[in-house]
Write a protein that holds these residues in place. Structure first.
Motif, PDB file in Angstrom:
ATOM      1  N   ARG B 384     -64.417  31.150  16.323  1.00 35.29           N
ATOM      2  CA  ARG B 384     -64.003  32.274  17.170  1.00 35.29           C
ATOM      3  C   ARG B 384     -63.531  33.453  16.293  1.00 35.29           C
ATOM      4  N   TYR B 387     -66.593  35.093  15.135  1.00 35.31           N
ATOM      5  CA  TYR B 387     -67.163  35.862  16.254  1.00 35.31           C
ATOM      6  C   TYR B 387     -66.480  37.230  16.349  1.00 35.31           C
ATOM      7  N   GLN B 398     -69.498  37.849  27.210  1.00 29.42           N
ATOM      8  CA  GLN B 398     -69.192  36.465  27.568  1.00 29.42           C
ATOM      9  C   GLN B 398     -68.619  36.503  28.981  1.00 29.42           C
ATOM     10  N   GLY B 422     -58.210  34.247  27.394  1.00 31.41           N
ATOM     11  CA  GLY B 422     -58.543  34.456  25.982  1.00 31.41           C
ATOM     12  C   GLY B 422     -57.676  35.545  25.378  1.00 31.41           C
ATOM     13  N   TYR B 482     -68.194  26.989  17.506  1.00 31.52           N
ATOM     14  CA  TYR B 482     -67.492  27.758  18.553  1.00 31.52           C
ATOM     15  C   TYR B 482     -68.405  27.989  19.762  1.00 31.52           C
ATOM     16  N   THR B 486     -67.693  26.564  23.600  1.00 34.13           N
ATOM     17  CA  THR B 486     -67.462  27.390  24.798  1.00 34.13           C
ATOM     18  C   THR B 486     -68.309  26.902  25.968  1.00 34.13           C
TER      19      THR B 486
END
Lengths: 412, 603
Positions: B384, B387, B398, B422, B482, B486
């Motif tokens: 993450r 990312y 997302q 998040g 990651y 998810t």
């Protein structure tokens, strides 16, 4: 204060304007580079990929080209260049530039917080906070010296400004935190109509302040009812934001509709002022882009339209309408009004606006087609490739125009 | 044309040419060929540097004259000509080093002081460019060391013949563009960075091949000449204050670009440009921009500048780069800090601005130390961070909008309440590619890895860049972990969704040619051009891709069922395998592609 008074070369206002133009050039260069990377991804330099350049482009435009004219405006309002703090004005401007340069290095080396419009964390955040503190100290010193020469109303206004500005660093730390996120429209994953109303009201407030705080002389046409309407807009924003909701609900659409009268109210108010020579072309540009921004913003928020253009180049078109069209015209007007120096010849100004207009049209068409079906993600079609080329060509024209502005500004 | 100026330019070219081809190349190679140890080699280069500094100060002390330049170049020619026949002994090498060093020290300092009386600053650019360009002529560059030494001797002889007469100082005192300490620091930083970068590029084979390999010599010669002339024009028209900054920017770009294969060719363009720019400024500075009001003051300034920047910084840069195999960003940043700092903040007013900058840098350093950046404990959490760092959010969302076509493409996503948990929220605002909420379930780890390494192989024409550098360490695998994490919980729903899907035939299938085109674009990387499961990526997959000529669905009897099952596989992939879906294709495209796949079957 007479906005057209000649400026010394090293004045803080002049320096801030020059830095703003330099950042515009760099921001445009980054934008063009991004446009080229979309066409030829293999051009990337090592790990400095598209995703790392985007925050550089966004933040350089937001915190460089857009913010530094506002810094110049503050230096002008507090008459820093007439005070003992004048010698320290360059320190404030350079500190701001240094913070942004550090930020750019931070993003390019893979230090993004993931907050798209407030991508400041760790070293970059504290660098920016330090720049804000340096600016605030310079303004405070100038205010302390100059306030005695001002009338009561202006003195109070300046004092309240100093108090509000003192809270900005703390607000920045809070807002930049990854844990903080504004209300979301669950049907789009984007901002609510109320959020869009709120952010536009900030712009409207700045536009109403511009001629009244140093950029022009005389009185505007806005009477008590305009100010009442503005206050009501703010109240409705607060209520709609608190309620939340989606773009299918009337109170959110209604919040957006409140913006429509402002497309005409601001130009009508500004017509009452006497503006410095050389600013007309930029005022006309501000009005043109402002009207288009408000009307297209409202239309794009409508059910069916937003559902199609969300996540597409259509929204990129709208953000470029806001930044390259409206904000650039506003900042240019601010710079011209504060310094009395034109940015460049009419042809260059016209080239900028034509390039922006063509780019917006191209991006809008791309966005509409992208929103129809997503097959382009797997089989890139010719219309998209052609659109990306056209967009890059427009970016090249805009970069050239901004370079000429910076060059002319240095020479003038 | 001014013949004196032309002769002056030729002398500059001769001195630069001699220095570059002999002192930096041939002399070292001759020592190595003669069996000199690395220690002896370093010691002799040190001797040459000390002799060069001494020669420079000798010229400043005794006075710069055309005769002095001629004698110095004569000695330089003799030492270069004798070097190949002197043998590789330390004693002989020491003699050559002393003679060459002193001669070059005298020649460079005298020349820099005499130039303002001979020519304009544009000619300095021409001379510098010619010097560098002549060394890059393939015939010169590819000579054996002895041949290079004799060519260098020839350069020096040309210099002897070209030295103009007269040593009059031309014009009044010129104001110093920058304080003297700043000039020394600025050029020392530039030469230091250049020397370190040059040494590293020269000693890493692929760096050398990609930047100034033998096939690029003419290009480099032209770059040196063109940019040096442009540099001379810049100095003449716009002054000298910011030219070193531009030179640093070009060197910095080259130093960053050379470290990655994809951008190495850019380094080959930027490096000679940066070198040519600052070299021109280095020659011109003592005479034109250092505040000298005569030949003697200019000579003293040149002696100090060349001693600090030309000899000491160069040796220091090479020394620090000895054990490195890539140009460190810290070198680039340190040199930039000095060069930009001097250019911007060298006056009293500027120093206040420098304090503002210092406050920001200090706060940023404290902020970095305070915030830290602890590595996440597990691979998915580290992924993450990757990312975020790579800015994936700027091209991928997302968030699958409920009730929209997003669900048809990528399945049902997480609720807004879940997404908002998040920190930061990774909804994104722009799609250059698909939504990634469920990609970990729709694509296998092997597919994701192949796509990160070379996206064009799987999706020709995509705007996605290669993320191969992430796989040089653990970041690439963490990012995959990651993306897969998810999508946990979504896998089971995909099978049911595929089983319910039926293509909409109202629009009809696309023409067969479209099916062939789509197959060539989207299928051949794994299944091969003829569909036999032997594509370029086949060997990287856990299970060999299906041979479409032999099957699949061998036991599906009815052609209609076979078509529907194939179309479903093409659209949704096969969960748990490397077969990806092609979720965003239109139904007409899917039917055309299905038709093409079924045409490949033998029966």
């Amino acid at each position: 204060m007479d906005a057209s008074a000649p400026m010394r070369e090293r004045d803080g206002v002049m320096l801030a304007a020059r830095h703003a133009l330099a950042w515009l050039v760099l921001g445009n260069a980054a934008g063009l580079w991004l446009a080229l990377l979309l066409i030829w991804p293999g051009l990337q330099l090592g790990e400095w990929t598209y995703g790392r350049w985007v925050p550089v482009h966004l933040n350089v435009q937001l915190f460089g080209w857009t913010s530094l004219p506002l810094v110049a405006w503050l230096l002008h309002i507090y008459e820093v260049d007439r005070s003992k703090a004048a010698a320290w004005a360059p320190a404030a401007v350079w500190a701001w530039t240094a913070a942004l340069a550090l930020g750019a290095l931070h993003w390019l080396t893979g230090n993004s917080s993931g907050k798209i419009f407030l991508d400041w964390q760790g070293a970059s955040l504290w660098g920016l906070i330090a720049a804000m503190v340096v600016l605030w100290l310079v303004l405070a010193v100038a205010w302390r010296e100059r306030a005695a020469t001002w009338r009561g109303g202006r003195r109070s206004f300046a004092l309240s400004g100093i108090v509000v500005l003192a809270t900005v660093p703390a607000a920045m730390v809070y807002a930049a935190s990854p844990a903080v996120y504004p209300p979301v429209d669950a049907t789009t994953g984007g901002p609510t109509g109320a959020s869009l109303l709120g952010s536009t009201l900030v712009v409207i407030t700045l536009m109403m302040m511009l001629p009244r705080a140093g950029a022009a002389t005389g009185r505007g046409r806005a009477g008590w009812w305009v100010w009442t309407y503005l206050a009501n807009c703010w109240l409705i924003f607060g209520a709609a934001e608190w309620i939340g909701g989606t773009h299918f609900q009337f109170h959110q659409i209604g919040a957006m509709l409140l913006l429509v009268p402002w497309a005409g109210l601001v130009p009508w108010d500004w017509a009452g002022f006497a503006w410095p020579a050389g600013s007309r072309v930029w005022r006309l540009a501000v009005f043109g882009w402002w009207g288009l921004l408000v009307l297209s913003g409202v239309i794009m928020y409508l059910p069916g339209v937003l559902d199609r253009v969300k996540f597409t180049q259509g929204l990129v078109a709208h953000s470029h309408l806001a930044m390259a069209g409206f904000t650039t015209s506003f900042c240019a007007l601010l710079v011209v009004a504060l310094t009395g120096r034109p940015l460049g010849g009419r042809r260059v100004v016209a080239a900028w606006h034509v390039a922006v207009l063509v780019m917006l049209a191209v991006l809008a068409v791309l966005g509409w087609r992208e929103g129809g079906a997503a097959a382009w993600m797997e089989v890139p079609p010719g219309w998209r490739t052609a659109g990306l080329h056209l967009r890059a060509a427009c970016g090249a024209v805009m970069l050239s125009a901004s370079i000429l502005w910076l060059k002319n500004w240095r020479l003038s | 044309m001014n013949p004196t100026a032309l002769r002056a330019a030729l002398v500059i070219a001769a001195v630069y040419g001699h220095f570059l081809i002999f002192a930096q190349f041939a002399f070292v190679e001759l020592l190595r060929a003669g069996g000199a140890s690395a220690t002896a080699e370093r010691a002799l280069l040190g001797v040459m540097a000390v002799a060069g500094v001494a020669g420079g100060f000798l010229a400043a002390w005794r006075g710069a004259t055309p005769l002095g330049v001629r004698i110095a170049l004569g000695v330089a020619a003799a030492s270069a000509a004798l070097a190949p026949v002197a043998g590789g002994t330390v004693v002989a090498g020491c003699g050559v080093a002393v003679a060459s060093g002193v001669a070059l020290g005298v020649a460079t300092v005298s020349l820099a002081a005499l130039l303002p009386g001979w020519c304009g600053v544009v000619w300095v650019g021409i001379g510098t460019g010619l010097g560098y360009a002549s060394c890059n002529v393939p015939w010169v560059f590819t000579q054996a060391p002895a041949g290079q030494a004799w060519v260098a001797a020839g350069f020096a002889v040309v210099g002897v013949l070209a030295v103009p007469r007269g040593a009059d100082w031309c014009g009044d005192k010129r104001a110093a563009v920058l304080p003297w300490w700043g000039v020394l620091a600025m050029f020392a930083a530039l030469v230091w960075l250049d020397s370190a970068a040059f040494f590293i590029i020269q000693h890493v084979a692929e760096f050398k091949l990609g930047t100034w390999g033998d096939k690029l010599l003419w290009r480099n010669a032209a770059m040196h000449l063109g940019v040096a002339v442009a540099g001379g024009c810049w100095l003449a028209r716009s002054g000298a204050r910011y030219l070193p900054v531009a030179a640093w920017a070009l060197l910095a770009l080259a130093a960053v670009a050379v470290n990655a294969a994809a951008s190495r060719s850019l380094a080959g363009w930027c490096y000679p440009a940066g070198v040519a720019l600052y070299s021109t400024a280095l020659v011109a500075w003592p005479g034109w921009f250092a505040g000298a009001d005569g030949v003697r003051p200019a000579a003293w300034r040149a002696a100090v500048l060349f001693a600090v920047a030309g000899w000491l910084a160069s040796a220091n840069g090479i020394g620090m780069a000895q054990s490195l195999n890539r140009v460190p960003l810290s070198f680039v940043a340190a040199a930039g800090l000095v060069v930009i700092g001097v250019a911007l903040f060298s006056s009293k007013n500027d120093r206040r601005a420098a304090l503002g900058v210092a406050a920001v840098v200090l706060a940023a350093a404290l902020g970095a130390a305070w915030a830290g950046k602890p590595l996440a404990p597990d691979a998915a959490a580290r992924g993450r961070q990757v990312y975020l760092a790579e800015g994936c959010i700027h091209c991928h969302s997302q968030y699958i909008r409920p009730g929209s076509r997003d669900e048809e493409y990528w399945g049902s996503g997480r609720s807004i309440e879940d997404v908002r948990k998040g920190a930061p929220v990774l909804i994104g605002n722009r799609r250059q590619g698909p939504d990634l909420s469920t990609v970990g379930a729709r694509r296998s780890g092997a597919w994701l890895r192949a796509h990160f390494l070379d996206p064009q192989l799987l999706v020709p024409g995509t705007t996605m860049p290669s993320y191969a550098p992430l796989f040089a360490d653990s970041r690439g695998e963490a990012l995959i972990a990651y993306l897969q994490a998810t999508a946990v919980g979504w896998v089971n729903t995909s099978a049911g969704k595929a089983a319910d899907w039926v293509p909409n035939r109202t629009a009809g299938a696309a023409p067969p040619a479209d099916g062939q085109r789509l197959f060539a674009r989207l299928c051949t990387a794994c299944h091969g051009a003829e569909g036999r499961g032997d594509g370029a990526l086949a060997a990287n997959l856990a299970k060999r891709p299906a041979n479409l000529v032999e099957g699949p669905f061998l036991w599906t009897a009815a052609p209609e069922s076979r078509e529907l099952r194939s179309a479903r596989v093409i659209k949704f992939g096969i969960a748990g395998t490397d077969m990806p879906g092609h979720e965003v294709l239109s139904d007409a495209e899917l039917l055309a592609l299905t038709d093409q796949v079924l045409r490949l079957r033998k029966r």
